[in-house]
Design a protein around this motif. Structure first.
Motif, mmCIF file in Angstrom:
data_model
loop_
_atom_site.group_PDB
_atom_site.id
_atom_site.type_symbol
_atom_site.label_atom_id
_atom_site.label_comp_id
_atom_site.label_asym_id
_atom_site.label_seq_id
_atom_site.Cartn_x
_atom_site.Cartn_y
_atom_site.Cartn_z
ATOM 1 N N THR A 128 55.812 -32.026 15.006
ATOM 2 C CA THR A 128 55.600 -31.736 13.574
ATOM 3 C C THR A 128 55.628 -30.240 13.303
ATOM 4 N N LEU A 129 56.184 -29.478 14.255
ATOM 5 C CA LEU A 129 56.391 -28.033 14.132
ATOM 6 C C LEU A 129 55.089 -27.241 14.035
ATOM 7 N N GLN A 130 54.034 -27.726 14.704
ATOM 8 C CA GLN A 130 52.774 -27.009 14.758
ATOM 9 C C GLN A 130 52.698 -26.171 16.035
ATOM 10 N N LYS A 131 52.216 -24.948 15.924
ATOM 11 C CA LYS A 131 52.016 -24.101 17.093
ATOM 12 C C LYS A 131 50.890 -24.683 17.957
ATOM 13 N N ILE A 132 51.013 -24.505 19.273
ATOM 14 C CA ILE A 132 50.084 -25.138 20.214
ATOM 15 C C ILE A 132 49.147 -24.081 20.796
ATOM 16 N N ARG A 133 47.926 -24.003 20.268
ATOM 17 C CA ARG A 133 46.942 -23.026 20.740
ATOM 18 C C ARG A 133 46.169 -23.591 21.925
ATOM 19 N N LEU A 134 45.866 -22.719 22.887
ATOM 20 C CA LEU A 134 45.037 -23.091 24.033
ATOM 21 C C LEU A 134 43.613 -22.632 23.736
ATOM 22 N N PRO A 135 42.739 -23.510 23.256
ATOM 23 C CA PRO A 135 41.440 -23.092 22.726
ATOM 24 C C PRO A 135 40.466 -22.536 23.762
ATOM 25 N N ASP A 136 40.685 -22.833 25.039
ATOM 26 C CA ASP A 136 39.726 -22.416 26.066
ATOM 27 C C ASP A 136 40.127 -21.138 26.790
ATOM 28 N N ILE A 137 41.152 -20.461 26.306
ATOM 29 C CA ILE A 137 41.643 -19.252 26.968
ATOM 30 C C ILE A 137 41.644 -18.093 25.996
ATOM 31 N N SER A 138 40.962 -17.009 26.360
ATOM 32 C CA SER A 138 41.000 -15.784 25.552
ATOM 33 C C SER A 138 40.356 -14.669 26.347
ATOM 34 N N TYR A 139 40.605 -13.431 25.925
ATOM 35 C CA TYR A 139 39.951 -12.272 26.534
ATOM 36 C C TYR A 139 38.691 -11.876 25.775
ATOM 37 N N GLY A 140 38.542 -12.395 24.558
ATOM 38 C CA GLY A 140 37.403 -12.016 23.725
ATOM 39 C C GLY A 140 37.399 -12.800 22.437
ATOM 40 N N ASN A 141 36.819 -12.212 21.395
ATOM 41 C CA ASN A 141 36.688 -12.917 20.119
ATOM 42 C C ASN A 141 37.852 -12.703 19.168
ATOM 43 N N THR A 142 38.775 -11.826 19.537
ATOM 44 C CA THR A 142 39.842 -11.481 18.589
ATOM 45 C C THR A 142 41.235 -11.851 19.082
ATOM 46 N N ASP A 143 41.331 -12.656 20.139
ATOM 47 C CA ASP A 143 42.656 -13.000 20.636
ATOM 48 C C ASP A 143 42.750 -14.480 20.964
ATOM 49 N N ASN A 144 43.980 -14.976 20.986
ATOM 50 C CA ASN A 144 44.260 -16.379 21.281
ATOM 51 C C ASN A 144 45.584 -16.498 22.020
ATOM 52 N N PHE A 145 45.732 -17.608 22.738
ATOM 53 C CA PHE A 145 46.960 -17.886 23.471
ATOM 54 C C PHE A 145 47.613 -19.152 22.939
ATOM 55 N N TYR A 146 48.960 -19.149 22.970
ATOM 56 C CA TYR A 146 49.742 -20.281 22.469
ATOM 57 C C TYR A 146 50.853 -20.592 23.467
ATOM 58 N N ASP A 147 51.196 -21.867 23.589
ATOM 59 C CA ASP A 147 52.327 -22.261 24.422
ATOM 60 C C ASP A 147 53.594 -21.591 23.910
ATOM 61 N N ALA A 148 54.442 -21.195 24.846
ATOM 62 C CA ALA A 148 55.647 -20.457 24.466
ATOM 63 C C ALA A 148 56.892 -21.047 25.099
ATOM 64 N N ASN A 149 58.008 -20.766 24.466
ATOM 65 C CA ASN A 149 59.310 -21.097 25.030
ATOM 66 C C ASN A 149 59.735 -19.996 25.995
ATOM 67 N N GLY A 150 60.636 -20.341 26.884
ATOM 68 C CA GLY A 150 61.180 -19.353 27.809
ATOM 69 C C GLY A 150 60.437 -19.329 29.131
ATOM 70 N N ASN A 151 61.107 -18.805 30.140
ATOM 71 C CA ASN A 151 60.534 -18.683 31.480
ATOM 72 C C ASN A 151 60.482 -17.232 31.920
ATOM 73 N N TYR A 152 59.459 -16.912 32.692
ATOM 74 C CA TYR A 152 59.225 -15.551 33.167
ATOM 75 C C TYR A 152 59.799 -15.389 34.575
ATOM 76 N N ASN A 153 60.468 -14.258 34.809
ATOM 77 C CA ASN A 153 60.871 -13.858 36.154
ATOM 78 C C ASN A 153 61.117 -12.356 36.140
ATOM 79 N N CYS A 154 61.530 -11.797 37.255
ATOM 80 C CA CYS A 154 61.653 -10.340 37.342
ATOM 81 C C CYS A 154 62.771 -9.785 36.460
ATOM 82 N N PHE A 155 63.657 -10.643 35.980
ATOM 83 C CA PHE A 155 64.717 -10.201 35.072
ATOM 84 C C PHE A 155 64.387 -10.502 33.614
ATOM 85 N N ASN A 156 63.339 -11.265 33.409
ATOM 86 C CA ASN A 156 62.933 -11.656 32.058
ATOM 87 C C ASN A 156 61.415 -11.519 31.964
#
Length: 216
Positions: A155-183
């Motif tokens: 339904t085109l909703q962003k996917i937040r990970l509610p249990d992960i953060s560095y503090g009270n002002t940041d949030n993490f979301y599932d992302a497209n793409g893969n990480y490697n040394c060239f990306n």
């Protein structure tokens, strides 16, 4: 003797690869693409910030469009949002104070690992941010690029990970793409600038090239 030669050849190859990678990265980081747009129509500002390794893009909230803001957890008092992209395991380990092991680093560098978007709110502009003046068209393209990086539900909703953060002002979301040394996280930022016709490096896995280009 043959075995010794083979071992030395293998050692030379292992040593040669990271040196070549670093030298190539260094050269390409300082090759600038996208010419500077001159004129008075650059009436928007974005910012680059680095923690010494990892670049993020900061955009004033009053310049963010509805599509990008939709689905983000926000504090109404925040005036800026930063957007960063990177290896999922690194972000999770760092947020929970767990050790990011040597095995994790190898996986992130040489395997196509899953990723997250890190969104952080700021109340005021920070002194270490590097300002980039851009046009409304460039800003719109950049926001589309960032929005397309979010992995979304059916339904085109962003996917937040509610249990992960560095503090009270940041949030993490599932992302497209893969990480490697060239990306890398910095390659993601650079690609966003490139697609938006903003001055960028030809290619860079590091932060220093873009910072140098825009501190001029």
């Amino acid at each position: 003797m043959v075995e010794l030669k083979e071992i030395l050849k293998y050692i030379s190859f292992v040593v040669f690869l990271p040196i070549t990678y670093f030298l190539l990265s260094l050269v390409l980081s300082y090759i600038t693409i996208n010419p500077e747009i001159t004129g008075t129509h650059k009436n928007s500002s974005i910012y680059l910030a680095s923690d010494g390794v990892h670049l993020e893009i900061i955009i004033p909230k009053n310049k963010l469009d509805t599509a990008l803001l939709n689905g983000l957890k926000q504090n109404s008092q925040e005036n800026y949002l930063s957007f960063g992209w990177g290896d999922r395991t690194f972000y999770i380990k760092a947020s929970t104070s767990s050790n990011f092991t040597f095995k994790n680093k190898l996986q992130a560098a040489f395997m196509n690992t899953p990723t997250l978007l890190h969104i952080k709110g700021y109340f005021t502009k920070q002194n270490n941010w590097v300002e980039i003046k851009i046009t409304a068209s460039q800003l719109a393209t950049l926001q589309t690029y960032i929005n397309n990086t979010f992995k979304k539900t059916t339904t085109l909703q962003k996917i937040r990970l509610p249990d992960i953060s560095y503090g009270n002002t940041d949030n993490f979301y599932d992302a497209n793409g893969n990480y490697n040394c060239f990306n890398t996280c910095n390659t993601w930022v650079n690609e966003g600038l490139k697609q938006s016709q903003i001055k960028a490096s030809l290619w860079t896995p590091f932060d220093f090239g873009l910072l140098h280009i825009h501190k001029k």
